[in-house]
Design a protein around this motif. Structure first.
Motif, PDB file in Angstrom:
ATOM      1  N   ALA A  18      63.960   5.706 -30.976  1.00 18.09           N
ATOM      2  CA  ALA A  18      64.771   6.439 -30.014  1.00 18.09           C
ATOM      3  C   ALA A  18      66.033   5.640 -29.719  1.00 18.09           C
ATOM      4  O   ALA A  18      66.048   4.408 -29.808  1.00 18.09           O
ATOM      5  CB  ALA A  18      63.972   6.663 -28.729  1.00 18.09           C
ATOM      6  N   TRP A  20      67.536   4.749 -27.093  1.00 18.18           N
ATOM      7  CA  TRP A  20      67.473   3.728 -26.034  1.00 18.18           C
ATOM      8  C   TRP A  20      66.825   2.435 -26.496  1.00 18.18           C
ATOM      9  O   TRP A  20      67.095   1.369 -25.936  1.00 18.18           O
ATOM     10  CB  TRP A  20      66.738   4.275 -24.810  1.00 18.18           C
ATOM     11  CG  TRP A  20      65.271   4.542 -25.015  1.00 18.18           C
ATOM     12  CD1 TRP A  20      64.696   5.720 -25.390  1.00 18.18           C
ATOM     13  CD2 TRP A  20      64.198   3.611 -24.858  1.00 18.18           C
ATOM     14  NE1 TRP A  20      63.337   5.592 -25.477  1.00 18.18           N
ATOM     15  CE2 TRP A  20      63.003   4.316 -25.150  1.00 18.18           C
ATOM     16  CE3 TRP A  20      64.128   2.268 -24.495  1.00 18.18           C
ATOM     17  CZ2 TRP A  20      61.750   3.706 -25.097  1.00 18.18           C
ATOM     18  CZ3 TRP A  20      62.877   1.657 -24.437  1.00 18.18           C
ATOM     19  CH2 TRP A  20      61.709   2.360 -24.734  1.00 18.18           C
ATOM     20  N   ASP A 234      55.052  14.729 -27.651  1.00 16.25           N
ATOM     21  CA  ASP A 234      55.848  15.059 -26.464  1.00 16.25           C
ATOM     22  C   ASP A 234      54.920  15.713 -25.442  1.00 16.25           C
ATOM     23  O   ASP A 234      54.986  16.925 -25.208  1.00 16.25           O
ATOM     24  CB  ASP A 234      56.994  15.996 -26.848  1.00 16.25           C
ATOM     25  CG  ASP A 234      57.898  16.337 -25.670  1.00 16.25           C
ATOM     26  OD1 ASP A 234      57.738  15.710 -24.590  1.00 16.25           O
ATOM     27  OD2 ASP A 234      58.754  17.228 -25.816  1.00 16.25           O
ATOM     28  N   SER A 263      60.841  10.055 -26.456  1.00 18.77           N
ATOM     29  CA  SER A 263      61.372   9.624 -25.154  1.00 18.77           C
ATOM     30  C   SER A 263      62.876   9.457 -25.236  1.00 18.77           C
ATOM     31  O   SER A 263      63.438   9.168 -26.295  1.00 18.77           O
ATOM     32  CB  SER A 263      60.731   8.308 -24.715  1.00 18.77           C
ATOM     33  OG  SER A 263      60.975   7.287 -25.677  1.00 18.77           O
ATOM     34  N   SER A 264      63.525   9.594 -24.073  1.00 23.92           N
ATOM     35  CA  SER A 264      64.978   9.452 -23.997  1.00 23.92           C
ATOM     36  C   SER A 264      65.403   8.210 -23.221  1.00 23.92           C
ATOM     37  O   SER A 264      66.594   7.910 -23.161  1.00 23.92           O
ATOM     38  CB  SER A 264      65.581  10.700 -23.339  1.00 23.92           C
ATOM     39  OG  SER A 264      65.042  10.891 -22.034  1.00 23.92           O
ATOM     40  N   SER A 265      64.452   7.507 -22.624  1.00 23.88           N
ATOM     41  CA  SER A 265      64.747   6.309 -21.845  1.00 23.88           C
ATOM     42  C   SER A 265      63.436   5.592 -21.568  1.00 23.88           C
ATOM     43  O   SER A 265      62.356   6.175 -21.738  1.00 23.88           O
ATOM     44  CB  SER A 265      65.417   6.682 -20.512  1.00 23.88           C
ATOM     45  OG  SER A 265      64.489   7.347 -19.668  1.00 23.88           O
ATOM     46  N   HIS A 268      61.543   7.636 -19.055  1.00 26.71           N
ATOM     47  CA  HIS A 268      60.950   8.833 -19.655  1.00 26.71           C
ATOM     48  C   HIS A 268      59.709   8.468 -20.455  1.00 26.71           C
ATOM     49  O   HIS A 268      58.708   9.208 -20.447  1.00 26.71           O
ATOM     50  CB  HIS A 268      61.978   9.535 -20.551  1.00 26.71           C
ATOM     51  CG  HIS A 268      61.488  10.822 -21.130  1.00 26.71           C
ATOM     52  ND1 HIS A 268      61.829  11.235 -22.399  1.00 26.71           N
ATOM     53  CD2 HIS A 268      60.662  11.790 -20.632  1.00 26.71           C
ATOM     54  CE1 HIS A 268      61.256  12.384 -22.656  1.00 26.71           C
ATOM     55  NE2 HIS A 268      60.546  12.747 -21.603  1.00 26.71           N
ATOM     56  N   TYR A 269      59.735   7.338 -21.145  1.00 28.46           N
ATOM     57  CA  TYR A 269      58.556   6.903 -21.905  1.00 28.46           C
ATOM     58  C   TYR A 269      57.370   6.723 -20.962  1.00 28.46           C
ATOM     59  O   TYR A 269      56.253   7.156 -21.258  1.00 28.46           O
ATOM     60  CB  TYR A 269      58.845   5.601 -22.657  1.00 28.46           C
ATOM     61  CG  TYR A 269      57.782   5.259 -23.674  1.00 28.46           C
ATOM     62  CD1 TYR A 269      57.970   5.521 -25.023  1.00 28.46           C
ATOM     63  CD2 TYR A 269      56.564   4.706 -23.285  1.00 28.46           C
ATOM     64  CE1 TYR A 269      56.986   5.245 -25.961  1.00 28.46           C
ATOM     65  CE2 TYR A 269      55.573   4.419 -24.203  1.00 28.46           C
ATOM     66  CZ  TYR A 269      55.790   4.683 -25.540  1.00 28.46           C
ATOM     67  OH  TYR A 269      54.803   4.415 -26.455  1.00 28.46           O
TER      68      TYR A 269
END
Length: 291
Positions: A18, A20, A234, A263-265, A268-269
């Motif tokens: 990802a 990030w 997800d 995940s986006s951050s 978020h994870y």
């Protein structure tokens, strides 16, 4: 089926981490580890490469945090979750070096080490370290036997075709009476090698092929099969798809699922870890309460 996580950040093989993860710091990893620990996940992972040739990095990735240093830090930030090398390359180390270094990790973590071990396939890395590439499978078989004779023992003794030692003190050593040994690989030979240990961690094979390979063997009682869905899950955005993917892994023969999460951050994870935890009941996942 228990559930562990393929730890983000610390290994970034293709098809890619990802966004990030590329700029993440150890604190991001530690907070994810703390959340997984609190929620009852089975294990964290960290893999091993010393130096990946630039050309090979396109296929294998170039980011691999050192598992001993990484797990030493995460051991201090967690209390229960297991620390699984996935995998440590046997040919890069003398068995007693592994017994000492990772036995110390087992001591400082309170007995939470799982040693995932592999034969290795990157010839340039073997050459760099002065380790023999030819015959590495036979040496790996001997190393696994030497490790089983050495871990958890103050004065180990072993006499094999490649490794021989006695009259030596290894202190500290692992505190677990039997450190779990998982064998990585994707061949029938790796599965046969795993049957002399405690578990198999295959990679890069379709679930149908894995199920056929497992069905052809008489698996010992307590033997672990660690499989993972082919794509990141997800659970927050599509819990049904995440649950179905885990059900397919279980049906293929997994006793433990090793999952990646979309995940986006870092935050978020951690939310995804909690969302996956909520799927425990309907999909027969094992999340025990922290003691």
């Amino acid at each position: 089926m228990r559930v562990g996580i393929v730890t983000p950040v610390v290994a970034q093989p293709p098809p890619g981490a990802a966004a990030w993860e590329r700029d993440a710091e150890i604190e991001d990893v530690a907070r994810i580890a703390e959340t997984a620990d609190r929620l009852g996940y089975h294990h964290l992972t960290c893999s091993e490469h010393v130096a990946v040739p630039a050309g090979a990095a396109e296929r294998r990735g170039g980011v691999y945090w050192d598992p001993l240093a990484t797990f030493g830090y995460l051991a201090a930030r967690t209390a229960r979750i297991r620390l699984a090398t996935q995998v440590l390359v046997l040919g890069y180390h003398h068995p007693l070096a592994i017994a000492k270094r990772y036995g110390t990790l087992d001591r400082v973590s309170g007995g939470r080490l799982t040693l995932g071990l592999g034969v290795g396939s990157l010839e340039e890395e073997f050459d760099l370290l002065g380790a023999p590439f030819a015959g590495r499978g036979e040496r790996a078989d001997d190393a696994v036997a030497a490790l089983r004779a050495s871990l958890s023992r103050r004065m180990p003794e072993y006499h094999g075709p490649h490794y021989r030692f006695s009259g030596l003190v290894v202190e500290p050593h692992a505190v677990q009476e039997r450190v779990p040994l998982w064998i990585g690989g994707r061949t029938g030979r790796s599965l046969r090698r795993a049957l002399t240990a405690d578990g198999w961690v295959p990679f890069g094979l379709p679930l149908g092929t894995l199920a056929e390979m497992l069905a052809s063997c008489d698996l010992p009682s307590g033997f672990d099969v660690v499989l993972g869905p082919s794509r990141p899950l997800d659970p927050g955005g599509d819990p049904d798809a995440a649950g179905a993917a885990l059900a397919r892994v279980r049906e293929a023969g997994a006793t433990i699922a090793g999952v990646r999460l979309a995940s986006s951050s870092p935050a978020h994870y951690r939310e995804q870890l909690a969302a996956l935890r909520e799927l425990a009941g309907p999909y027969e996942l094992t999340f025990e309460e922290k003691r």
